[in-house]
Design a protein around this motif. Structure first.
Motif, short mmCIF file in Angstrom:
data_model
loop_
_atom_site.label_atom_id
_atom_site.label_comp_id
_atom_site.label_asym_id
_atom_site.label_seq_id
_atom_site.Cartn_x
_atom_site.Cartn_y
_atom_site.Cartn_z
N SER A 58 0.73 -1.04 0.19
CA SER A 58 -0.02 0.00 -0.13
C SER A 58 0.60 1.17 0.09
N PHE A 59 0.61 2.44 -0.95
CA PHE A 59 1.71 3.69 -0.54
C PHE A 59 0.43 4.68 -1.19
N GLN A 60 1.12 5.93 -0.65
CA GLN A 60 0.56 7.29 -1.42
C GLN A 60 0.94 7.99 -2.30
N THR A 61 1.06 9.01 -3.42
CA THR A 61 1.55 9.14 -3.95
C THR A 61 0.80 10.49 -4.43
N ARG A 77 -3.18 20.27 -13.22
CA ARG A 77 -4.33 19.47 -11.27
C ARG A 77 -3.59 18.79 -11.08
N THR A 78 -3.57 18.46 -9.66
CA THR A 78 -3.07 18.00 -8.72
C THR A 78 -3.92 16.36 -7.68
N PHE A 79 -3.23 15.46 -8.14
CA PHE A 79 -3.47 14.44 -7.83
C PHE A 79 -3.15 14.01 -6.46
N ARG A 80 -3.82 13.13 -5.42
CA ARG A 80 -3.36 12.72 -4.66
C ARG A 80 -4.09 11.09 -4.61
N GLU A 241 5.65 13.95 -7.34
CA GLU A 241 6.26 13.84 -6.38
C GLU A 241 7.19 13.22 -5.47
N ASN A 242 6.00 12.88 -4.86
CA ASN A 242 6.85 12.19 -3.99
C ASN A 242 5.67 10.59 -3.79
N MET A 243 6.22 9.30 -3.33
CA MET A 243 5.94 8.57 -2.75
C MET A 243 6.01 7.93 -1.78
N ASN A 244 5.36 7.07 -1.27
CA ASN A 244 5.23 6.82 0.20
C ASN A 244 4.30 5.76 0.74
N VAL A 245 5.59 4.57 0.88
CA VAL A 245 4.80 3.10 1.71
C VAL A 245 4.32 3.49 2.80
N ARG A 246 2.94 3.34 3.26
CA ARG A 246 1.76 3.36 4.30
C ARG A 246 1.21 2.39 4.22
N ASP A 247 0.65 1.88 5.31
CA ASP A 247 -0.28 1.25 5.52
C ASP A 247 -2.28 1.48 5.32
N LEU A 248 -2.47 1.08 4.80
CA LEU A 248 -4.07 1.43 3.99
C LEU A 248 -4.94 0.80 4.81
N PRO A 249 -6.04 0.35 5.42
CA PRO A 249 -6.80 -0.14 5.30
C PRO A 249 -7.78 -0.84 5.01
N GLU A 250 -8.47 -1.52 4.59
CA GLU A 250 -9.54 -2.11 4.31
C GLU A 250 -10.78 -1.00 3.80
N ARG A 251 -10.98 -0.73 5.01
CA ARG A 251 -11.94 -0.01 5.44
C ARG A 251 -12.30 1.80 4.13
N MET A 252 -11.14 1.63 4.27
CA MET A 252 -10.46 3.50 3.78
C MET A 252 -11.51 3.19 2.73
N PHE A 253 -10.91 2.26 1.85
CA PHE A 253 -11.88 2.09 0.46
C PHE A 253 -13.54 1.79 0.26
N THR A 254 -13.80 2.90 0.26
CA THR A 254 -15.22 2.33 1.04
C THR A 254 -16.31 2.81 0.38
N ARG A 255 -17.62 3.38 -0.09
CA ARG A 255 -17.79 4.27 -0.53
C ARG A 255 -18.47 6.06 1.01
N GLU A 256 -18.60 5.22 2.30
CA GLU A 256 -18.92 5.20 3.68
C GLU A 256 -17.57 6.33 3.92
N TYR A 257 -16.78 5.81 3.93
CA TYR A 257 -15.18 6.69 3.83
C TYR A 257 -15.08 7.77 3.11
#
Length: 262
Positions: A58-61, A77-80, A241-257
């Motif tokens: 899992s990562f963020q960039t 445009r800038t995206f995360r 611009e950057n990239m970092n490995v980080r813990d991303l729990p399953e619950r983040m990837f929902t419409r409710e979140y």
């Protein structure tokens, strides 16, 4: 049998064959095709190139997309991007300010867009354009090994580097492109170039992977140049611009979140 009767028989047979040919050809087109068996060695090669582009974890960039027309810079445009494995991704729009709060959610190959002004998410296609030459799937999904069946098409040289040329065929119509022609460095499996094709066989755009440097613990391409193959001079440049490995729990990837992020 007289010569006249024989000629008439041949004529009728030929006519019948001509009338039946389109029907038989159409039936052959509609017959189910046997799945293409990929060489495991080639699949592993695509997997290695995927792991160079992005971490397996899992990562963020943050990605800046700058659009150009005939060398003149237009909008940016800038995206995360938050990615968990190969199947769950969130793409948040950070800039421009007028679009801040817009988010894409991908689960598997299902993609939705969330907008602050709309109460319900809207289903989107991975192939739909996001900005400039960038499709939704270019940011939301980067799993060539999972989305395409690869085969070796030959060898080439890119910027003086010997490269393997792979032909990637979509596993189904739900992926971003019907076909990809992919150049991979023969020495270290780095992605060098890609051509993206529509179902009709038309070349849509050409991408070049550039400016390799260390991000998230590995040397990766930090610049992706995408050129429109149909309109000369239309180019999008993606800068990581950057990239970092980080813990991303399953619950983040929902419409409710995602609703909580707006």
């Amino acid at each position: 049998m007289t010569q006249r009767s024989c000629s008439r028989r041949h004529f009728l047979a030929g006519l019948a064959g001509g009338l039946l040919l389109p029907v038989l050809t159409h039936a052959a087109d509609e017959a189910p095709k046997a799945p293409i068996e990929a060489d495991p060695v080639v699949v592993e090669l695509v997997q290695r190139a995927d792991a160079i582009r992005f971490p397996r974890e899992s990562f963020q960039t943050e990605i800046i997309v700058r659009n150009y027309s005939n060398g003149v810079e237009g909008d940016a445009r800038t995206f995360r991007v938050l990615s968990r494995g190969n199947d769950n991704t969130i793409v948040l729009t950070l800039e421009p300010a007028t679009e801040r709060g817009q988010a894409l959610l991908m689960r598997g190959r299902d993609l939705w867009v969330f907008m602050p002004s709309v109460s319900q998410p809207v289903r989107l296609s991975l192939a739909q354009r996001l900005t400039g030459q960038v499709a939704n799937g270019d940011l939301a999904r980067a799993n060539f090994a999972g989305d395409y069946t690869p085969a070796v098409a030959g060898k080439d040289t890119i910027d003086g580097k010997p490269a393997l040329v792979l032909e990637l065929t979509a596993v189904d119509r739900g992926v971003t492109y019907a076909r990809v022609r992919y150049w991979i460095d023969e020495a270290d499996s780095r992605p060098l170039k890609a051509e993206f094709y529509a179902l009709s066989g038309r070349l849509l755009k050409v991408a070049r992977y550039e400016d390799f440097r260390e991000l998230a613990g590995r040397v990766r391409p930090t610049r992706l140049v995408m050129e429109d193959a149909l309109k000369q001079g239309e180019v999008s440049v993606l800068t990581y611009e950057n990239m970092n490995v980080r813990d991303l729990p399953e619950r983040m990837f929902t419409r409710e979140y995602l609703r909580r992020l707006q």
